[in-house]
Design a protein around this motif. Structure first.
Motif, PDB file in Angstrom:
ATOM      1  N   PHE A 295       0.989  -5.951   4.121  1.00 63.60           N
ATOM      2  CA  PHE A 295       0.301  -4.937   4.671  1.00 63.60           C
ATOM      3  C   PHE A 295      -0.041  -3.853   3.653  1.00 63.60           C
ATOM      4  CE2 PHE A 295       0.155  -0.801   6.861  1.00 63.60           C
ATOM      5  CZ  PHE A 295      -0.945  -1.157   7.459  1.00 63.60           C
ATOM      6  N   PHE A 296       1.308  -3.295   3.030  1.00 71.78           N
ATOM      7  CA  PHE A 296       1.094  -2.153   2.183  1.00 71.78           C
ATOM      8  C   PHE A 296       0.427  -2.637   0.786  1.00 71.78           C
ATOM      9  CE2 PHE A 296       5.261  -0.566   4.158  1.00 71.78           C
ATOM     10  CZ  PHE A 296       4.878   0.492   4.946  1.00 71.78           C
ATOM     11  N   ASN A 297       0.564  -3.819   0.591  1.00 66.74           N
ATOM     12  CA  ASN A 297      -0.253  -4.271  -0.672  1.00 66.74           C
ATOM     13  C   ASN A 297      -1.618  -3.920  -0.500  1.00 66.74           C
ATOM     14  OD1 ASN A 297      -1.946  -6.527  -1.876  1.00 66.74           O
ATOM     15  ND2 ASN A 297      -0.177  -7.061  -3.144  1.00 66.74           N
ATOM     16  N   GLN A 298      -1.936  -4.390   0.699  1.00 67.18           N
ATOM     17  CA  GLN A 298      -3.645  -4.222   0.862  1.00 67.18           C
ATOM     18  C   GLN A 298      -4.060  -2.645   1.185  1.00 67.18           C
ATOM     19  OE1 GLN A 298      -5.750  -7.074   0.733  1.00 67.18           O
ATOM     20  NE2 GLN A 298      -3.858  -7.418  -0.509  1.00 67.18           N
ATOM     21  N   VAL A 299      -3.355  -1.980   1.759  1.00 63.22           N
ATOM     22  CA  VAL A 299      -3.473  -0.585   1.958  1.00 63.22           C
ATOM     23  C   VAL A 299      -3.588   0.362   0.696  1.00 63.22           C
ATOM     24  CG1 VAL A 299      -3.378  -0.709   4.571  1.00 63.22           C
ATOM     25  CG2 VAL A 299      -1.181   0.019   3.083  1.00 63.22           C
ATOM     26  N   THR A 300      -3.070  -0.280  -0.182  1.00 67.28           N
ATOM     27  CA  THR A 300      -3.060   0.705  -1.668  1.00 67.28           C
ATOM     28  C   THR A 300      -4.491   0.885  -1.941  1.00 67.28           C
ATOM     29  OG1 THR A 300      -3.264  -1.509  -2.940  1.00 67.28           O
ATOM     30  CG2 THR A 300      -0.970  -0.334  -2.321  1.00 67.28           C
ATOM     31  N   GLY A 358       4.604   2.640  -7.314  1.00 69.30           N
ATOM     32  CA  GLY A 358       4.157   3.318  -5.874  1.00 69.30           C
ATOM     33  C   GLY A 358       3.795   4.790  -6.560  1.00 69.30           C
ATOM     34  N   VAL A 359       4.495   5.461  -7.120  1.00 70.23           N
ATOM     35  CA  VAL A 359       4.236   7.035  -7.636  1.00 70.23           C
ATOM     36  C   VAL A 359       3.050   7.124  -8.420  1.00 70.23           C
ATOM     37  CG1 VAL A 359       5.226   8.911  -8.872  1.00 70.23           C
ATOM     38  CG2 VAL A 359       6.837   7.551  -7.341  1.00 70.23           C
ATOM     39  N   PHE A 459      -6.098   6.013   1.152  1.00 71.46           N
ATOM     40  CA  PHE A 459      -5.355   5.273   0.513  1.00 71.46           C
ATOM     41  C   PHE A 459      -3.842   5.756  -0.125  1.00 71.46           C
ATOM     42  CE2 PHE A 459      -9.560   2.651  -0.251  1.00 71.46           C
ATOM     43  CZ  PHE A 459      -9.042   1.865   0.654  1.00 71.46           C
ATOM     44  N   ALA A 460      -4.138   7.038  -0.579  1.00 67.55           N
ATOM     45  CA  ALA A 460      -2.915   7.684  -1.086  1.00 67.55           C
ATOM     46  C   ALA A 460      -2.064   8.026  -0.200  1.00 67.55           C
ATOM     47  CB  ALA A 460      -3.349   9.081  -1.937  1.00 67.55           C
ATOM     48  N   ALA A 465       3.424   6.316   1.934  1.00 66.82           N
ATOM     49  CA  ALA A 465       4.397   5.682   3.203  1.00 66.82           C
ATOM     50  C   ALA A 465       5.137   4.343   2.554  1.00 66.82           C
ATOM     51  CB  ALA A 465       3.623   5.220   4.339  1.00 66.82           C
ATOM     52  N   MET A 466       4.583   3.691   1.980  1.00 63.98           N
ATOM     53  CA  MET A 466       5.063   2.453   1.394  1.00 63.98           C
ATOM     54  C   MET A 466       6.143   2.425   0.284  1.00 63.98           C
ATOM     55  SD  MET A 466       1.887   0.766  -0.553  1.00 63.98           S
ATOM     56  CE  MET A 466       2.039   0.475  -2.283  1.00 63.98           C
ATOM     57  N   THR A 467       5.927   3.721  -0.347  1.00 65.72           N
ATOM     58  CA  THR A 467       6.914   4.011  -1.406  1.00 65.72           C
ATOM     59  C   THR A 467       8.284   4.246  -0.740  1.00 65.72           C
ATOM     60  OG1 THR A 467       5.201   4.636  -3.150  1.00 65.72           O
ATOM     61  CG2 THR A 467       7.468   5.372  -3.283  1.00 65.72           C
ATOM     62  N   LEU A 468       8.115   5.336   0.491  1.00 67.54           N
ATOM     63  CA  LEU A 468       9.298   5.642   1.128  1.00 67.54           C
ATOM     64  C   LEU A 468       9.842   4.465   1.748  1.00 67.54           C
ATOM     65  CD1 LEU A 468       7.798   9.014   2.891  1.00 67.54           C
ATOM     66  CD2 LEU A 468       9.574   8.752   1.056  1.00 67.54           C
ATOM     67  N   PHE A 469       9.252   3.347   2.350  1.00 69.90           N
ATOM     68  CA  PHE A 469       9.819   2.355   2.709  1.00 69.90           C
ATOM     69  C   PHE A 469      10.605   1.646   1.747  1.00 69.90           C
ATOM     70  CE2 PHE A 469       9.427  -2.370   3.373  1.00 69.90           C
ATOM     71  CZ  PHE A 469       9.830  -2.489   4.671  1.00 69.90           C
ATOM     72  N   VAL A 470      10.132   1.222   0.577  1.00 71.93           N
ATOM     73  CA  VAL A 470      10.900   0.449  -0.463  1.00 71.93           C
ATOM     74  C   VAL A 470      12.342   1.464  -0.618  1.00 71.93           C
ATOM     75  CG1 VAL A 470      11.012  -0.075  -2.721  1.00 71.93           C
ATOM     76  CG2 VAL A 470       8.922  -0.646  -1.393  1.00 71.93           C
ATOM     77  N   PHE A 471      12.213   2.682  -0.859  1.00 69.32           N
ATOM     78  CA  PHE A 471      13.240   3.560  -1.029  1.00 69.32           C
ATOM     79  C   PHE A 471      14.378   3.310   0.239  1.00 69.32           C
ATOM     80  CE2 PHE A 471      16.029   7.458  -0.980  1.00 69.32           C
ATOM     81  CZ  PHE A 471      16.215   7.449  -2.407  1.00 69.32           C
TER      82      PHE A 471
END
Length: 526
Positions: A295-300, A358-359, A459-460, A465-471
């Motif tokens: 999901f996060f892959n696509q909403v980038t 992500g950053v 998109f940003a 959000a996805m970078t925080l999820f990974v962390f």
């Protein structure tokens, strides 16, 4: 493709012996070439929809809108067409349905069977694309391609992960994303070349040449060996599985890996409905990650670049030929970044690449949105210098994606799922990718028309959000055998609250946790 020899470490693979053999390399090159199919389609569909002869023949309204009075149509809305987005995104609904069917085929008949089916259907779809005389033939082309991709994208990442040695699994699996990037690059180069053909039929070459990589994959799959996991799961032929492992690993010391595969297979045989079992509490981490990572892959916003890059560059003022070449430039950056990812993924791990990427993507989307907000209005053009600045920032964006979320979207969900739900987990991943690709394909041109530059700020926000999820929620899995992955969740600060509270006896029935404690402890110390 199989640049697995980049990584060595003391204790890589948690006690497994072996190396990257030529047999593994050749098998993974053939299987991984299926990524070229996906990439070629992403690149071709975006390129042909920016070609004037193609638009004039099949989408005349878009053609006249693009050529019309610039004062009556907003710059952001020139390519907004429901029919055009149906052409682009119909493939992904077909792929979504096909990948759910492919889960059962892959589990019952093997990974190679799904690869063969997918390659054959993709060849048939390419014929309809090259010979299209109306929109209905184009849509049939897209549907057949979607079915083919549904099967190949479901099976190939599984195949690569199960064939690769644990210590090199990241590099070899990332070869699939590299092949996707190569496919997009080839498509962009072909689009740029055929656009110059007089007579306006160059788009037929673009669409029909999709049959070439599909034919290579289909013929090559006939000679591919099955994975050791499937050999054991299918019939439990220990001698055949041992001989295959010895050939793959280049050593006779494969008993430990074989024992783990047998244990995983015994559990797998007790599961009758893998997709339904993914809902059980013990598989909650795998389910969440199999849903959220794609999901996060696509909403980038990456597929905006993949299949709308030429359209987008034309929107901001570049000419047809320049817009096609700009797509080539961004893809060259992505391909180089894919190679970097293969070199470092097993050394630095999955989390670091996802966080750094992500950053990098977050900063890129914010900068593009700011440039468009300041320099690109509803009327008039953008200065060429700023158009090329947008191109440069987009190169930074695709590079960040290509060494992080691009390849790791296929790797991480595959390696965290135990054998009994691995095929189902991969089907969920591909289904989410196809569903979101369809949604974004259907909505991006309309979003660009209505939200304008704010589309990139949207998109940003997702990238943040996805970078925080990974962390917070994604543990590191580098160099850990897939059969020993369960212990990762039991030591994670959050997931141990979920899997640790499973019903009594639910976990021990399905895994050799006690037998693996010593190996896990040694791996964690390293």
């Amino acid at each position: 493709m199989a640049i697995g020899a980049f990584v060595e470490g003391p204790g890589a693979g948690a006690g497994y012996s072996g190396r990257v053999t030529s047999f593994v390399v050749l098998s993974c090159i053939v299987a991984g070439s299926g990524g070229i199919l996906f990439g070629y389609d992403l690149g071709i569909s975006g390129g042909v929809t920016s070609m004037e002869p193609f638009l004039k023949k099949f989408f005349p309204d878009v053609y006249h809108q693009m050529k019309g009075d610039k004062k009556t149509v907003s710059n952001y809305c020139r390519f907004d067409s429901e029919l055009l987005t149906v052409f682009t995104s119909s493939l992904y609904i077909a792929g979504l349905v096909a990948t759910l069917c492919a889960s059962s085929v892959t589990r019952r008949f093997g990974r190679r069977a799904s690869i063969l089916i997918g390659g054959s259907v993709f060849v048939a779809g390419s014929v309809f694309g090259g010979a299209a005389v109306n929109v209905y033939m184009l849509l049939l082309n897209r549907i057949l391609l979607g079915i083919g991709l549904g099967f190949t994208n479901q099976a190939i990442p599984l195949y690569l992960s199960e064939m690769a040695p644990a210590q090199h699994r990241g590099a070899i699996n990332n070869g699939f994303e590299l092949c996707i990037s190569i496919g997009i690059l080839i498509a962009n180069l072909i689009n740029y070349g055929v656009d110059k053909i007089e007579g306006g039929w160059g788009w037929r070459i673009s669409l029909s040449l999709a049959a070439v990589p599909a034919a290579f994959l289909t013929v090559g799959a006939i000679f591919l060996p099955e994975t050791p996991s499937y050999v054991i799961q299918r019939g439990g032929d220990m001698d055949q599985a041992r001989a295959l492992l010895q050939r793959l690993r280049g050593t006779t010391r494969v008993q430990k890996e074989l024992d783990d595969l047998v244990a995983a297979s015994e559990v797998s045989k007790t599961i009758r409905h893998p997709l339904r079992n993914m809902l059980r509490r013990k598989y909650r981490p795998q389910l969440v990650i199999a849903l959220l990572v794609p999901f996060f892959n696509q909403v980038t916003g990456i597929n905006v670049i993949n299949f709308y890059a030429p359209v987008m560059f034309r929107t901001i003022g570049l000419k047809e030929s320049a817009s096609l070449m700009s797509a080539v430039v961004t893809r060259l950056c992505a391909t180089a970044a894919n190679v970097v990812a293969m070199a470092v993924v097993d050394r630095f791990g999955r989390r670091k690449l996802l966080l750094v990427g992500g950053v990098q993507m977050l900063a890129s989307q914010v900068v593009v949105g700011a440039i468009l907000a300041a320099k690109f209005k509803d009327e008039g053009g953008m200065e060429k210098e700023y158009a090329y600045l947008v191109l440069s920032v987009m190169c930074v964006f695709v590079a960040g994606f290509a060494w992080s979320w691009g390849p790791l979207t296929y790797l991480v969900p595959t390696e965290i799922c135990p054998l009994e739900v691995r095929s189902a987990g991969q089907s969920i991943v591909i289904a989410v990718i196809f569903l979101l690709t369809f949604v974004i394909g259907q909505t991006f041109l309309a979003m660009l028309c209505h939200l304008k530059f704010a589309t990139f700020f949207l998109f940003a926000g997702w990238v943040c959000a996805m970078t925080l999820f990974v962390f917070f929620f994604l543990p590191e899995t580098k160099q850990l055998p897939m059969e020993q992955m369960e212990q990762v969740w039991r030591t994670h600060w959050f997931w141990k609250r979920i899997v640790g509270e499973a019903a009594p006896g639910e976990d021990d029935d399905n895994h050799q946790a006690a037998a693996l404690d010593d190996d896990l402890a040694a791996e964690q110390q390293r």
